[in-house]
Scaffold this active site. Structure first.
Site, PDB file in Angstrom:
ATOM      1  N   CYS A  34       0.834  -1.214   0.000  1.00  0.00           N
ATOM      2  CA  CYS A  34       0.000   0.000   0.000  1.00  0.00           C
ATOM      3  C   CYS A  34       0.858   1.249   0.000  1.00  0.00           C
ATOM      4  O   CYS A  34       0.364   2.342  -0.274  1.00  0.00           O
ATOM      5  CB  CYS A  34      -0.965   0.000   1.182  1.00  0.00           C
ATOM      6  SG  CYS A  34      -0.134   0.078   2.772  1.00  0.00           S
ATOM      7  N   CYS A 103      -2.908  -2.954   8.577  1.00  0.00           N
ATOM      8  CA  CYS A 103      -2.568  -1.600   9.035  1.00  0.00           C
ATOM      9  C   CYS A 103      -2.163  -1.647  10.506  1.00  0.00           C
ATOM     10  O   CYS A 103      -1.230  -0.957  10.922  1.00  0.00           O
ATOM     11  CB  CYS A 103      -3.747  -0.651   8.848  1.00  0.00           C
ATOM     12  SG  CYS A 103      -4.604  -0.861   7.270  1.00  0.00           S
TER      13      CYS A 103
HETATM   14 FE1  FES Z   1      -1.677   0.541   4.157  1.00  0.00          FE
HETATM   15 FE2  FES Z   1      -3.605   0.785   5.853  1.00  0.00          FE
HETATM   16  S1  FES Z   1      -3.783   0.571   3.728  1.00  0.00           S
HETATM   17  S2  FES Z   1      -1.502   0.661   6.267  1.00  0.00           S
END
Ligand code: FES
Length: 144
Positions: A34, A103
């Site tokens: 991400c 996360c």
């Molecule tokens: Fe990457 Fe939450 S989407 S830490």
């Protein structure tokens, strides 16, 4: 996707945001998928985390979990802080959607990474606690 009131609160009003200039240890971690990044700063006195701050460039859940994780280790002994898990952080926030569990893992890794720096610097890593740092080598996405 539904977030708990606690997640929303810690996202909208994150605790312990910022930097500690004379930090005794810092931990910087990122999630390759991400692209989110988290940095934790620790001030440690007599084996106690007397202050902690974080900076997170990331999603709402990353901010909420960093905020909660820092609240959970503030004032704690190093050994207690080392017991922090992403599951405990997520639970304290009233749960996270499964797709957002990674996360919370980033928050655990940021704290552990700072603790590791301190433990290494002071020769505190031993056979009893070494395994607690193993998760730093794992891919956060495996825990989603
Ligand atoms: Fe990457 Fe939450 S989407 S830490």
């Amino acid at each position: 996707m539904q977030y708990s009131d606690e997640v929303m609160d810690h996202f909208m009003n994150p605790r312990n945001v910022g930097e500690i200039e004379d930090a005794d240890a810092t931990g910087l971690v990122g999630n390759a998928k991400c692209g989110d990044i988290m940095k934790v700063f620790l001030k440690i006195e007599n084996g106690i985390i007397v202050d902690v701050k974080f900076k997170t460039f990331g999603c709402g859940a990353a901010i909420a979990t960093s905020s909660m994780a820092t609240e959970m280790i503030k004032g704690k002994t190093l050994d207690k802080a080392l017991e922090l898990t992403n599951k405990a952080v997520a639970e304290a926030l009233g749960g996270l959607p499964p797709i957002k569990m990674h996360c919370s893992l980033l928050a655990e890794q940021a704290v552990k990474s700072a603790l590791k720096e301190y433990y290494e610097k002071h020769g505190l890593i031993n056979d009893d606690n070494r395994h607690l740092f193993d998760m730093l080598n794992e891919d956060a996405n495996d825990h989603a």
